[in-house]
Design a protein around this motif. Sequence first.
Motif, mmCIF file in Angstrom:
data_model
loop_
_atom_site.group_PDB
_atom_site.id
_atom_site.type_symbol
_atom_site.label_atom_id
_atom_site.label_comp_id
_atom_site.label_asym_id
_atom_site.label_seq_id
_atom_site.Cartn_x
_atom_site.Cartn_y
_atom_site.Cartn_z
ATOM 1 N N ASP A 152 0.962 -1.196 0.019
ATOM 2 C CA ASP A 152 0.176 0.066 -0.269
ATOM 3 C C ASP A 152 0.886 1.155 0.072
ATOM 4 N N VAL A 153 0.950 1.732 -1.171
ATOM 5 C CA VAL A 153 1.773 3.071 -1.375
ATOM 6 C C VAL A 153 1.396 3.950 -0.316
ATOM 7 N N GLY A 154 0.081 4.082 0.325
ATOM 8 C CA GLY A 154 -0.286 5.183 1.346
ATOM 9 C C GLY A 154 -0.140 4.645 2.747
ATOM 10 N N ALA A 155 0.668 3.386 3.065
ATOM 11 C CA ALA A 155 0.958 2.988 4.197
ATOM 12 C C ALA A 155 1.663 3.850 5.075
ATOM 13 N N ARG A 156 1.223 4.401 6.201
ATOM 14 C CA ARG A 156 2.114 5.113 7.267
ATOM 15 C C ARG A 156 1.831 4.721 8.738
ATOM 16 N N PRO A 157 2.446 3.504 8.996
ATOM 17 C CA PRO A 157 2.204 2.985 10.493
ATOM 18 C C PRO A 157 2.710 4.006 11.513
ATOM 19 N N GLY A 158 2.030 4.158 12.297
ATOM 20 C CA GLY A 158 1.919 5.278 13.401
ATOM 21 C C GLY A 158 2.841 5.054 14.348
ATOM 22 N N ASP A 159 3.004 4.007 14.813
ATOM 23 C CA ASP A 159 4.137 3.681 16.144
ATOM 24 C C ASP A 159 4.473 2.304 16.029
ATOM 25 N N LEU A 160 5.600 2.132 17.068
ATOM 26 C CA LEU A 160 6.380 0.832 17.050
ATOM 27 C C LEU A 160 5.381 -0.672 16.739
ATOM 28 N N ASP A 161 4.461 -0.638 17.669
ATOM 29 C CA ASP A 161 3.858 -1.684 17.710
ATOM 30 C C ASP A 161 2.982 -1.972 16.486
ATOM 31 N N GLU A 162 2.490 -1.014 15.512
ATOM 32 C CA GLU A 162 1.937 -0.921 14.290
ATOM 33 C C GLU A 162 2.993 -1.715 13.345
ATOM 34 N N VAL A 163 4.330 -0.996 13.393
ATOM 35 C CA VAL A 163 5.288 -1.554 12.520
ATOM 36 C C VAL A 163 5.596 -3.010 12.769
ATOM 37 N N VAL A 164 5.763 -3.476 14.008
ATOM 38 C CA VAL A 164 5.984 -4.863 14.244
ATOM 39 C C VAL A 164 4.907 -5.737 13.626
ATOM 40 N N ARG A 165 3.854 -5.377 14.020
ATOM 41 C CA ARG A 165 2.544 -6.287 13.775
ATOM 42 C C ARG A 165 2.438 -6.331 11.994
ATOM 43 N N ALA A 166 2.818 -5.229 11.322
ATOM 44 C CA ALA A 166 2.786 -5.091 9.684
ATOM 45 C C ALA A 166 4.032 -6.011 9.247
ATOM 46 N N ILE A 167 5.042 -5.884 9.963
ATOM 47 C CA ILE A 167 6.238 -6.825 9.774
ATOM 48 C C ILE A 167 5.637 -8.415 9.569
ATOM 49 N N HIS A 168 5.253 -8.752 10.982
ATOM 50 C CA HIS A 168 5.061 -10.040 10.933
ATOM 51 C C HIS A 168 3.711 -10.531 10.059
ATOM 52 N N ALA A 169 2.905 -9.880 9.820
ATOM 53 C CA ALA A 169 1.720 -10.197 9.110
ATOM 54 C C ALA A 169 2.307 -10.512 7.765
ATOM 55 N N ASN A 170 3.319 -9.589 7.076
ATOM 56 C CA ASN A 170 3.748 -9.794 5.764
ATOM 57 C C ASN A 170 4.482 -11.127 5.703
ATOM 58 N N ASP A 171 5.315 -11.432 6.708
ATOM 59 C CA ASP A 171 6.143 -12.560 6.766
ATOM 60 C C ASP A 171 5.357 -13.760 7.119
ATOM 61 N N GLU A 172 4.268 -13.773 7.802
ATOM 62 C CA GLU A 172 3.352 -15.096 8.116
ATOM 63 C C GLU A 172 2.710 -15.387 6.556
ATOM 64 N N ALA A 173 2.272 -14.323 6.099
ATOM 65 C CA ALA A 173 1.488 -14.451 4.750
ATOM 66 C C ALA A 173 2.240 -15.152 3.740
ATOM 67 N N VAL A 174 3.565 -14.679 3.596
ATOM 68 C CA VAL A 174 4.464 -15.106 2.547
ATOM 69 C C VAL A 174 5.017 -16.708 2.882
ATOM 70 N N LEU A 175 5.394 -16.648 4.253
ATOM 71 C CA LEU A 175 5.724 -17.926 4.357
ATOM 72 C C LEU A 175 4.903 -19.217 4.296
ATOM 73 N N ALA A 176 3.695 -18.823 4.377
ATOM 74 C CA ALA A 176 2.460 -19.759 4.341
ATOM 75 C C ALA A 176 2.517 -20.384 3.015
ATOM 76 N N LEU A 177 2.857 -19.309 1.958
ATOM 77 C CA LEU A 177 2.789 -19.623 0.284
ATOM 78 C C LEU A 177 4.183 -20.525 -0.029
ATOM 79 N N ILE A 178 5.283 -20.057 0.461
ATOM 80 C CA ILE A 178 6.360 -20.343 -0.217
ATOM 81 C C ILE A 178 7.097 -21.470 0.599
ATOM 82 N N LYS A 179 6.936 -21.606 1.828
ATOM 83 C CA LYS A 179 7.834 -22.803 2.402
ATOM 84 C C LYS A 179 7.712 -23.988 1.750
ATOM 85 N N GLN A 180 6.297 -24.618 1.733
ATOM 86 C CA GLN A 180 6.285 -26.167 1.104
ATOM 87 C C GLN A 180 6.689 -26.222 -0.133
ATOM 88 N N PRO A 181 6.412 -25.288 -1.238
ATOM 89 C CA PRO A 181 6.988 -25.574 -2.586
ATOM 90 C C PRO A 181 8.492 -25.457 -2.495
#
Length: 277
Positions: free
Chosen positions: A40-69
């Motif tokens: 999202d080019v408009g993304a502007r996380p507002g604090d550290l907690d939001e940053v950490v949540r967004a990072i983990h969400a990306n990692d978890e989503a991609v990991l679920a798709l790429i690991k087994q292949p």
Amino acid sequence: MNVFAVSPSVNAETAELDAVLERTVTAVKAAGALLRERHDVGARPGDLDEVVRAIHANDEAVLALIKQPLLTARPGSRWAEDELASGLLPAGEWWVVDTAEGNINHIHGMGEWGVTATLVRDNAPLLTVVHLPLTGDTYTAVQGGGALLNGESLRTSAKTDLRAALVGTGQAKPGEDEEALRRMGASVTAMLINALVVRVSVPATMQLIHVAAGHMDAFWQFSDVRSGLLPGALLVSEAGGTVTDTRGEPWTLASSDFLASAPGLHNRTVEVLSELG
């Protein structure tokens, strides 16, 4: 100088590794497409907690798709779980993957991010794929087979004068050791004096692909986070560059720091960095 020795056994399995590479490209591109959907080019996380949540969400989503292949693409391989980990891996074959290389850029709406996957055998990279979803560019390398961008060969810079060089470094991860950060700051100053222009940015892979392609001339980092260095190490080496530690010794996953450069600039770059102690 290619610092990764190519053994006869590796040469004998070239066709097999090419097949694994093809499957890796497919898996990494699929993961990249998902990450692009989440960008999202408009993304502007507002604090550290939001940053950490967004990072983990990306990692978890991609990991679920790429690991087994990837594990299926190379039967018997294992998965290095912590993408920020350092040091040697146990013997055997391992996938070292960054599900969102440059995740901090992605979640802030910026463009310097991608997905990387490297197959490592006995702590030496066998093959790597770096995919940049926003441009569609895919960088690949197989040990002993050269480095490619979208199927075209890459070659490092031919420069020999550090005073004409575009060089770079960057922070490996949040919470780095303070001594390493001070050393990084000192190295930037030293290179500002000795090189033409210095870039300081993240992630490492986004600078290392430019070193492999000859757009940049050197990159160093006072860190040993393996997922950020392995893809670029293989790409630069296979593109004819030199990969060592900052003292000029051969780089391995046991090294505490890292340097990749055009071969004609390597000795002078080591001289400058070695003066930091």
